[in-house]
Scaffold this active site. Structure first.
Site, PDB file in Angstrom:
ATOM      1  CG  HIS A 164       0.420   0.525  -0.959  1.00 29.57           C
ATOM      2  ND1 HIS A 164       1.667   1.106  -0.843  1.00 29.57           N
ATOM      3  CD2 HIS A 164       0.650  -0.738  -1.405  1.00 29.57           C
ATOM      4  CE1 HIS A 164       2.591   0.242  -1.204  1.00 29.57           C
ATOM      5  NE2 HIS A 164       2.011  -0.886  -1.547  1.00 29.57           N
TER       6      HIS A 164
ATOM      7  CG  HIS B 294       0.648  -4.302  -1.273  1.00 28.77           C
ATOM      8  ND1 HIS B 294       1.015  -4.074  -2.574  1.00 28.77           N
ATOM      9  CD2 HIS B 294      -0.524  -4.999  -1.321  1.00 28.77           C
ATOM     10  CE1 HIS B 294       0.104  -4.613  -3.394  1.00 28.77           C
ATOM     11  NE2 HIS B 294      -0.833  -5.169  -2.654  1.00 28.77           N
TER      12      HIS B 294
ATOM     13  CG  ASP C 176       6.053  -4.117   0.361  1.00 31.66           C
ATOM     14  OD1 ASP C 176       4.804  -4.175   0.343  1.00 31.66           O
ATOM     15  OD2 ASP C 176       6.716  -3.615  -0.574  1.00 31.66           O
ATOM     16  CG  HIS C 177       4.801  -0.063   1.406  1.00 29.88           C
ATOM     17  ND1 HIS C 177       5.436   1.081   0.952  1.00 29.88           N
ATOM     18  CD2 HIS C 177       5.039  -1.021   0.476  1.00 29.88           C
ATOM     19  CE1 HIS C 177       6.026   0.822  -0.202  1.00 29.88           C
ATOM     20  NE2 HIS C 177       5.797  -0.459  -0.522  1.00 29.88           N
TER      21      HIS C 177
END
Ligand SMILES: Nc1ncnc2c1ncn2[C@@H]1O[C@@H]2COP(=O)(O)O[C@H]2[C@H]1O
Length: 261
Positions: free
Chosen positions: A56, A58, A60-61
């Protein structure tokens, strides 16, 4: 077939010393999510990555993608672009908000528009992709998060490794997995029970919802907990031990390696 290997580069729900966000290296050339754990790869290891699957949009990814592109661009001259595979909705966010020549240069056009370092490739739920030198089969699974999101299943020797991505309770996932032999389940549980309301609002698991999901799981699957927020692992594990006294749950650690057998 040689068993696919997974190296956990990061599996934390956020950052702090010793906590890196989600990134899994499959064999040597496929990255699944590109959190801060990517920064532990050597330049040579980064240069070998040909495919990046994003669960996805976001931060942090995904934050490893623009930084990795900058690090390896000159070394990869003459090689095909790194293929960044994600839902169209996720790619759209990357195009508009990240590779917009403001937050970061548009590496889908650099170093040259006709030979860029990155190529954005849309995937759909249910797609079964064949990726990498070892021709690994990776299936795109549903996830239910605050933005469009997916999980992944990678075929191993006898069973599949399922990574849920960031998700709250997700009946569609269990529907997809019904009857499939599983080797490992890497399932998120971001928050302790004391943050039950926040887990619900941000579409993550906490111990009670995780325990309820694991009722669907057949025995014999190696269950790994991921995406716990820094500082919360002890509370999450002791709560889960009470709710699921007969289930062995492993806390995933950065640096860990396992084979999908
Ligand atoms: N409604 C909210 N209130 C407070 N924090 C939130 C809220 N929604 C999301 N977050 C936090 O923002 C983070 C974004 O990344 P995560 O989904 O991993 O985890 C999320 C939570 O830690």
């Amino acid at each position: 077939m040689i068993a696919p290997s997974v190296r956990v580069l990061g599996c934390s729900g956020s950052i702090a010393k010793g906590n890196r966000t989600t990134a899994f290296l499959l064999d040597n050339d496929i990255l699944i999510d590109a959190g801060t754990g990517v920064g532990d790869l050597t330049l040579e290891e980064m240069s070998q990555i040909d495919h990046i699957v994003l669960s996805h949009s976001h931060l942090d990814h995904v934050l490893g993608v623009p930084l990795l592109a900058d690090s390896v661009m000159r070394r990869r001259r003459g090689r095909p672009p790194i293929r960044v595979l994600a839902l169209e909705a996720t790619l759209d966010v990357l195009r508009r908000h990240l590779f917009n020549d403001q937050l970061w240069p548009d590496f889908t056009k650099l170093p040259q528009p006709d030979a860029p370092v990155l190529e954005l490739v849309p995937v759909r739920l249910g797609d079964v992709l064949t990726l990498g030198q070892q021709q690994r089969k990776l299936e795109v699974l549903p996830a239910l998060h605050s933005v469009p999101a997916i999980g992944t299943a990678v075929e191993g020797l006898r069973g599949w490794w399922v990574y849920t991505g960031d998700t709250g309770p997700n009946p569609m996932l269990w529907e997809c997995l019904r009857g499939r032999p599983l080797s490992h389940l890497t399932i998120e549980v971001a928050f302790p029970e004391s943050e039950h309301a926040l887990a619900g609002a941000s579409l993550h698991h906490c111990p009670s919802t995780l325990a309820s999901e694991l009722r669907h799981l057949p025995p014999g699957v190696h269950v790994q907990l991921t995406h716990v927020k820094p500082g919360d692992m002890t509370a999450v594990r002791s709560d889960l031990a009470k709710r699921l006294p007969d289930t062995v749950l492993h806390a995933l650690r950065a640096g860990q390696r396992f084979l999908i057998d």
